[in-house]
Design a protein around this motif. Structure first.
Motif, short mmCIF file in Angstrom:
data_model
loop_
_atom_site.label_atom_id
_atom_site.label_comp_id
_atom_site.label_asym_id
_atom_site.label_seq_id
_atom_site.Cartn_x
_atom_site.Cartn_y
_atom_site.Cartn_z
N GLY A 133 0.79 -1.24 0.00
CA GLY A 133 0.00 0.00 0.00
C GLY A 133 0.82 1.28 0.00
N LEU A 134 2.07 1.20 -0.43
CA LEU A 134 2.87 2.42 -0.57
C LEU A 134 2.19 3.32 -1.61
N THR A 135 2.22 4.63 -1.38
CA THR A 135 1.56 5.54 -2.31
C THR A 135 2.58 6.43 -3.02
N VAL A 163 13.09 2.57 0.19
CA VAL A 163 12.00 2.03 1.00
C VAL A 163 12.28 0.56 1.33
N ALA A 164 12.54 -0.23 0.29
CA ALA A 164 12.69 -1.67 0.49
C ALA A 164 13.96 -2.00 1.28
N ALA A 171 7.95 0.80 6.25
CA ALA A 171 8.75 1.99 5.93
C ALA A 171 7.85 3.18 5.62
N LYS A 172 6.70 2.89 5.05
CA LYS A 172 5.82 4.01 4.69
C LYS A 172 5.37 4.78 5.93
N ARG A 178 6.07 9.66 9.39
CA ARG A 178 6.48 10.27 10.67
C ARG A 178 7.79 11.05 10.54
N GLY A 179 8.37 11.06 9.36
CA GLY A 179 9.62 11.81 9.16
C GLY A 179 10.82 11.17 9.82
#
Lengths: 224, 393, 130
Positions: free
Chosen positions: B157-159, B298-299, B312-313, B318-319
């Motif tokens: 569900g990464l956007t 990300v991965a 990771a998303k 959350r920065g």
């Protein structure tokens, strides 16, 4: 206006051309790139902006800037028939310039695309604006195009899948012509042409008085 | 085993460089030697480069470099391990010192890719894929990134906003790094939810967009390594210790992985580096992760243990990977915005970690009191990965 | 003497390679069987080659992309690619010939001309709607 008789003979006849209504594109940096038609009084600044790049011997800046300088000068002193020039500015600073002319009501001739501000795809947006002008405002069916640089060839000929018409002589010289047809334009428009009209007055005002770039990424150390 | 530290770092600006490849590398090498306070005394040189013969029509680059900066009779070799060449060269430097064959090693990574068009450069990098089962189809590394990203997006569900947020971070960090290729900022209003997003930031490898990719860059980076037992020769800086190195390989063809989202070589390389360093992911203060495509940041951040799979998303939201976050990632701007001269990249990552661990990074991108830094250098599409952990001593 | 027909005949198949000793299928061809370590010899001078099994037929799309910046030598605005799994578990990459692909969709893989190289046409897997 009183026009000298000899000058009158030297000038090509002028046909009225529909104007290109200004638009703006929000580029990656979040800034608006304002694209508008160049006015007669813009040309001294445009010429000065182009000139330094005529001595940049990489990425074909020299040939593109030299030829565009001559074309803009030709337009400024009325030696080109039915020319136009669009200028793109960011915060009023000249970022990119495109030009061309109308051959007749149905056919247009693309000249050059010169981008000073690199890294924000200004050149791609300006080339698209030029095609938009030919197709949507001049109402033409075909635009003749030739590339003088690798990036131009790959970007225009491949991205727009232009039709090759080697039998057509482009005005820029011996290279074979390619043609953007209305069908191709309609096909690629959603991916390549963008912009918002009308431009809010406060944004349009930034592009009213053209500002010369202080620096050229193509010329390390250049200071105006 | 003998301990190894880094006592000198050098870097050119990344971007377009109209100089000879070996001149570019020489500049970085001389900067690293200057930083180490030496003009000679190098026992061994390892040069990382991928495209010298294919793009620049130059071979024997290590010998050429040694001669160009008068380091003869130092031993010298070229290390070619695709985009992981840089970290492989650092690993070789480590091994040379640890084995006792050398006391002082110069590692230089460099590439000159903009000598050719971007399309030729893309083609050159694609030659690391399988010649018949991948390359001949027109498959490129960006294509694999697109395939990988689609699978990741559909599973976790990464956007697009997550990736655009990483692009904005990368551009901001790069804008503070004097060596970075990209100087332009990027904003969410320009590349994500702007009115002209689809033209300004077009799809390049569906579902990935233009700003999810690194540029094609020239440039070089260099480091001087020495045995810590001889570090007293170097008085300019406290050595930064190489605490752990891990490396692993995976199948050449991406389609032959049981789960294409399982970057096994990344995970194993990191686990081996952690084991060697005697620490875990929680002790890492900052990381340089190989983000030629932002989806890899990300991965990889999950494979190295910073976050659970698919989490990771949430960390991006959350920065947590910002310079001021819990685990800052790619404070240099990463490959995405600092640039990716392939042979230079692994060495450049080490350069950044050393700079951070010394406390010398520019204001606005210096991480507060870092102790351990992790670099992940990703070769092929994850088929040869090197992880390196540096420690502030 | 090689006949002209043979000289210019093109093998338009894409193959998987079966280990003659243990029967495991591979794509592309390895030089040794992963399981039984039986060696393969493409020249067949020392060992027999693995058995060539034409690839194609029903498969499932695992993931896909469409790329818009193609490398030197491919003058097209875009090409789509997918990775598929065949019913026998074999996986492969191929050119995707589907207008609106969906991950998980059933497709049919066929061999087709995917690239024309200098002096050689390259046949590869093309993936069509089932």
């Amino acid at each position: 206006m009183i026009l000298d008789e000899l000058e009158k003979r030297l000038r090509p006849p002028e046909r009225p051309m529909p104007p290109y209504p200004p638009k703006y594109i929000v580029v990656a940096s979040g800034q608006p790139l304002v694209i508008r038609q160049a006015r007669h009084d813009d040309f001294p600044a445009l010429l000065e902006a182009v000139e330094p790049l005529a001595r940049v011997r990489k990425d074909f800046y020299d040939i593109v800037a030299s030829r565009m300088y001559a074309e803009l000068l030709g337009q400024y002193i009325h030696r080109v028939v039915d020319p136009y020039c669009l200028v793109g500015t960011i915060d009023g600073v000249i970022a990119s310039i495109v030009n061309g002319r109308m051959i007749d009501e149905k056919r247009g001739m693309s000249y050059h695309t010169l981008t000073i501000h690199r890294g924000l795809r200004c050149g791609a947006h300006m080339f698209a604006a030029k095609m938009e002008y030919h197709m949507e405002y001049l109402g033409q069916d075909e635009v003749f195009i030739v590339a003088e640089s690798f990036i131009g060839f790959k970007r225009w000929m491949i991205e727009y899948q232009l039709e090759s018409r080697p039998e057509l002589q482009h005005e820029l010289g011996g290279a074979p012509s390619y043609v953007l047809t209305r069908a191709l334009y309609d096909m690629y428009k959603p991916r390549l042409v963008a912009g918002t009209r009308p431009v809010p007055p406060e944004i349009l005002a930034t592009a009213d008085e053209l500002i010369l770039p202080d620096e050229y990424p193509q010329i390390p150390g250049y200071k105006r | 085993m003998r301990q190894v530290g880094i006592v000198g770092i050098g870097h050119t600006k990344f971007g377009r460089m109209d100089f000879d490849l070996v001149d570019i590398m020489s500049w970085a090498a001389l900067e690293a030697m200057k930083d180490a306070g030496i003009t000679d005394g190098i026992d061994q040189v390892f040069v990382a480069n991928m495209g010298g013969s294919a793009i620049n029509h130059q071979t024997g680059i290590a010998s050429s470099l040694v001669s160009r900066i008068f380091l003869e009779p130092a031993m010298a070799e070229l290390i070619e391990n695709g985009p992981a060449s840089g970290s492989s060269a650092v690993k070789c430097g480590y091994m040379a010192i640890a084995s006792g064959m050398a006391d002082v090693v110069l590692v230089v990574g460099g590439e000159r890719m903009r000598e050719v068009t971007g399309w030729k450069a893309t083609d050159f990098v694609a030659t690391l894929s399988h010649p018949d089962a991948e390359y001949a189809y027109g498959l490129t590394l960006p294509a694999f990134a697109g395939i990988f990203a689609r699978a990741y997006v559909e599973r976790y569900g990464l956007t697009e906003k997550h990736l655009a947020t990483l692009a904005v971070k990368a551009h901001r960090n790069a804008s503070l790094n004097p060596f970075a290729h990209i100087e332009e900022s990027a904003t969410l209003s320009g590349i994500w939810d702007g009115p002209h997003r689809d033209v300004v930031n077009p799809i390049m490898a569906d579902p990935l967009r233009l700003y999810d990719f690194c540029p094609v860059s020239d440039g070089a980076a260099a480091v001087v390594l020495c045995g810590l037992d001889v570090a007293s020769r170097f008085t300019k800086h406290v050595p930064v210790r190489i605490a752990g190195i891990g490396q692993a390989t995976d199948t050449h063809c991406v389609h032959n992985r049981a789960d294409m989202l399982d970057l096994k070589a990344v995970r194993m390389a990191a686990e081996r580096a952690y084991a060697m360093a005697g620490i875990g992911p929680k002790e890492i203060s900052l990381a340089e992760l190989h983000d030629a495509f932002l989806i890899l940041e990300v991965a990889e951040s999950e494979e190295v243990g910073f976050f659970e799979r698919g989490q990771a998303k949430a960390a991006i939201e959350r920065g947590e990977t910002e310079v001021t976050g819990r685990i800052p990632i790619n404070t240099s701007g990463g490959l995405k915005a600092k640039g990716h001269p392939v042979g230079a990249t692994g060495v450049s990552q080490i350069h950044e970690l050393v700079k951070q661990l010394r406390g010398q990074a520019e204001a606005g991108r210096q991480v507060a009191e870092p102790k351990f830094g992790l670099a992940v250098n990703f070769g092929g599409f994850g088929n040869n990965v090197v992880a390196t952990i540096l420690a502030k001593e | 003497m090689v006949s002209t027909r043979d000289l210019y005949a093109e093998d338009r198949n894409v193959y998987a390679y079966r280990c003659p000793k243990c029967g495991v299928l591979y794509h592309p061809a390895p030089m040794v069987c992963k399981g039984c370590r039986n060696r393969r010899d493409p020249s067949e001078a020392v060992f027999p080659d693995f058995e060539k099994v034409p690839m194609g037929g029903p498969c499932r799309l695992l993931s896909w992309t469409r790329i818009y910046a193609l490398p030197e030598g491919i003058d097209r605005p875009s090409i789509a690619f997918g990775i598929v799994e065949f019913d026998n578990g074999l996986r492969a990459a191929g050119q995707l010939m589907v207008a609106d692909p969906q991950s998980g969709a059933r497709l049919i893989a066929k061999s087709g001309l995917v690239r024309e190289l200098v002096g050689r046409d390259f046949y590869g897997l093309q993936l069509f709607e089932a």
